[in-house]
Scaffold this motif. Sequence first.
Motif, PDB file in Angstrom:
ATOM      1  N   MET A 128       0.830  -1.188   0.000  1.00 26.73           N
ATOM      2  CA  MET A 128       0.000   0.000   0.000  1.00 26.73           C
ATOM      3  C   MET A 128       0.873   1.249   0.000  1.00 26.73           C
ATOM      4  SD  MET A 128      -2.838   1.258   2.813  1.00 26.73           S
ATOM      5  CE  MET A 128      -4.048   0.079   2.262  1.00 26.73           C
ATOM      6  N   GLN A 129       0.474   2.259  -0.772  1.00 29.71           N
ATOM      7  CA  GLN A 129       1.231   3.490  -0.823  1.00 29.71           C
ATOM      8  C   GLN A 129       1.224   4.183   0.530  1.00 29.71           C
ATOM      9  OE1 GLN A 129      -0.474   6.347  -3.462  1.00 29.71           O
ATOM     10  NE2 GLN A 129       1.278   7.727  -3.392  1.00 29.71           N
ATOM     11  N   ARG A 130       2.374   4.727   0.880  1.00 34.06           N
ATOM     12  CA  ARG A 130       2.476   5.390   2.169  1.00 34.06           C
ATOM     13  C   ARG A 130       1.579   6.609   2.201  1.00 34.06           C
ATOM     14  NH1 ARG A 130       5.186   9.276   5.021  1.00 34.06           N
ATOM     15  NH2 ARG A 130       5.662   8.698   7.151  1.00 34.06           N
ATOM     16  N   GLN A 131       0.782   6.720   3.254  1.00 35.40           N
ATOM     17  CA  GLN A 131      -0.203   7.776   3.387  1.00 35.40           C
ATOM     18  C   GLN A 131       0.168   8.686   4.545  1.00 35.40           C
ATOM     19  OE1 GLN A 131      -2.685   9.619   1.630  1.00 35.40           O
ATOM     20  NE2 GLN A 131      -3.071   7.542   0.963  1.00 35.40           N
ATOM     21  N   THR A 132      -0.081   9.974   4.390  1.00 37.18           N
ATOM     22  CA  THR A 132       0.149  10.910   5.487  1.00 37.18           C
ATOM     23  C   THR A 132      -1.183  11.229   6.149  1.00 37.18           C
ATOM     24  OG1 THR A 132      -0.044  12.808   3.989  1.00 37.18           O
ATOM     25  CG2 THR A 132       2.160  11.911   4.371  1.00 37.18           C
ATOM     26  N   TYR A 133      -1.132  11.531   7.455  1.00 37.26           N
ATOM     27  CA  TYR A 133      -2.347  11.778   8.222  1.00 37.26           C
ATOM     28  C   TYR A 133      -2.231  13.098   8.972  1.00 37.26           C
ATOM     29  CZ  TYR A 133      -3.206   6.882   7.212  1.00 37.26           C
ATOM     30  OH  TYR A 133      -3.395   5.687   6.563  1.00 37.26           O
ATOM     31  N   GLU A 134      -3.366  13.801   9.069  1.00 32.90           N
ATOM     32  CA  GLU A 134      -3.385  15.120   9.688  1.00 32.90           C
ATOM     33  C   GLU A 134      -3.757  15.069  11.155  1.00 32.90           C
ATOM     34  OE1 GLU A 134      -6.209  16.906   7.099  1.00 32.90           O
ATOM     35  OE2 GLU A 134      -4.691  17.676   5.707  1.00 32.90           O
ATOM     36  N   PHE A 135      -4.454  14.025  11.581  1.00 35.55           N
ATOM     37  CA  PHE A 135      -4.881  13.897  12.969  1.00 35.55           C
ATOM     38  C   PHE A 135      -4.352  12.603  13.562  1.00 35.55           C
ATOM     39  CE2 PHE A 135      -8.334  16.588  11.238  1.00 35.55           C
ATOM     40  CZ  PHE A 135      -8.177  17.678  12.069  1.00 35.55           C
ATOM     41  N   ILE A 136      -3.780  12.695  14.740  1.00 41.55           N
ATOM     42  CA  ILE A 136      -3.285  11.519  15.449  1.00 41.55           C
ATOM     43  C   ILE A 136      -3.812  11.564  16.873  1.00 41.55           C
ATOM     44  CG2 ILE A 136      -1.262  10.301  16.295  1.00 41.55           C
ATOM     45  CD1 ILE A 136       0.280  11.311  13.922  1.00 41.55           C
ATOM     46  N   GLU A 137      -4.584  10.558  17.233  1.00 37.45           N
ATOM     47  CA  GLU A 137      -5.147  10.459  18.580  1.00 37.45           C
ATOM     48  C   GLU A 137      -4.350   9.430  19.374  1.00 37.45           C
ATOM     49  OE1 GLU A 137      -9.248   8.890  20.747  1.00 37.45           O
ATOM     50  OE2 GLU A 137      -9.266   9.422  18.619  1.00 37.45           O
ATOM     51  N   VAL A 138      -3.812   9.855  20.503  1.00 31.66           N
ATOM     52  CA  VAL A 138      -2.989   8.986  21.339  1.00 31.66           C
ATOM     53  C   VAL A 138      -3.839   8.390  22.452  1.00 31.66           C
ATOM     54  CG1 VAL A 138      -0.899   8.826  22.733  1.00 31.66           C
ATOM     55  CG2 VAL A 138      -1.024  10.471  20.859  1.00 31.66           C
ATOM     56  N   ARG A 143      -7.014   9.669  -7.439  1.00 33.58           N
ATOM     57  CA  ARG A 143      -6.892   8.477  -6.608  1.00 33.58           C
ATOM     58  C   ARG A 143      -6.246   8.816  -5.272  1.00 33.58           C
ATOM     59  NH1 ARG A 143      -2.914   5.401  -4.989  1.00 33.58           N
ATOM     60  NH2 ARG A 143      -3.235   3.180  -4.553  1.00 33.58           N
ATOM     61  N   SER A 144      -5.185   9.628  -5.310  1.00 31.09           N
ATOM     62  CA  SER A 144      -4.482   9.993  -4.076  1.00 31.09           C
ATOM     63  C   SER A 144      -5.408  10.750  -3.120  1.00 31.09           C
ATOM     64  CB  SER A 144      -3.255  10.849  -4.413  1.00 31.09           C
ATOM     65  OG  SER A 144      -2.346  10.118  -5.208  1.00 31.09           O
ATOM     66  N   MET A 145      -6.204  11.680  -3.658  1.00 30.85           N
ATOM     67  CA  MET A 145      -7.133  12.441  -2.823  1.00 30.85           C
ATOM     68  C   MET A 145      -8.202  11.530  -2.234  1.00 30.85           C
ATOM     69  SD  MET A 145      -7.602  15.936  -5.044  1.00 30.85           S
ATOM     70  CE  MET A 145      -8.686  16.644  -3.799  1.00 30.85           C
TER      71      MET A 145
END
Length: 210
Positions: free
Chosen positions: A1-11, A92-94
């Motif tokens: 799977m293509q590496r994806q970036t994320y804007e929200f990270i919940e710990v 596709r990326s969006m």
Amino acid sequence: MQRQTYEFIEVSDGQFPLPITLKQNNRKLARVPGLVLMTTLAGLIVVPQIVLAAYALASPEVRASLIDHPWATVELAVALLFWVGLVCWPLRSMLMATICHRLVEIRDREVRVIDETPFSTVAWRAPLTTYEGIALDVCSSLSGVRYEATLVHPNSSRSVVLMVAERIGDREIEELCRIFGLPRLPAGRMRGFGPPGSRNPGADLAAVAA
């Protein structure tokens, strides 16, 4: 799977002492206008070309002309594929950025990741000892500038973003290094800049194991 970036990270529990669980996702509603715009653009550019290609294949005269001029046929086919790829790949990326989410669990000196979309689920794991360290990068996009603290793996697809914020200070990075028992890496290491395993000056104290 293509590496994806994320804007929200919940710990999990709002803190980082191990073991931890991270839930990563993106803004959904904020991406809808861009997704609609790219879909409309794809329709305006790609659909007429597909219709034209279908007409050419269905017409005996055009088909005969294409057979008589193979190089022109190849050029037209390459041009069609170029425009389809030029529009459909960003679309596709969006779409993937909108529907993807990731669950990361770090426990027992192991990193476990589950990437999920409505169409597939991909799970993998890697020993924490295979990671090189933690890097702090500044990322810019149309939505603004943000800092990312990343657990860096030699295989970039196995790197994991631990923290995303408008500002991340040295104290937070040093604390992450202490918790994971890994050194601090120079900015850009996640993207392949700088030698593997290289450290920032003075980062040795941050690599003390918890």
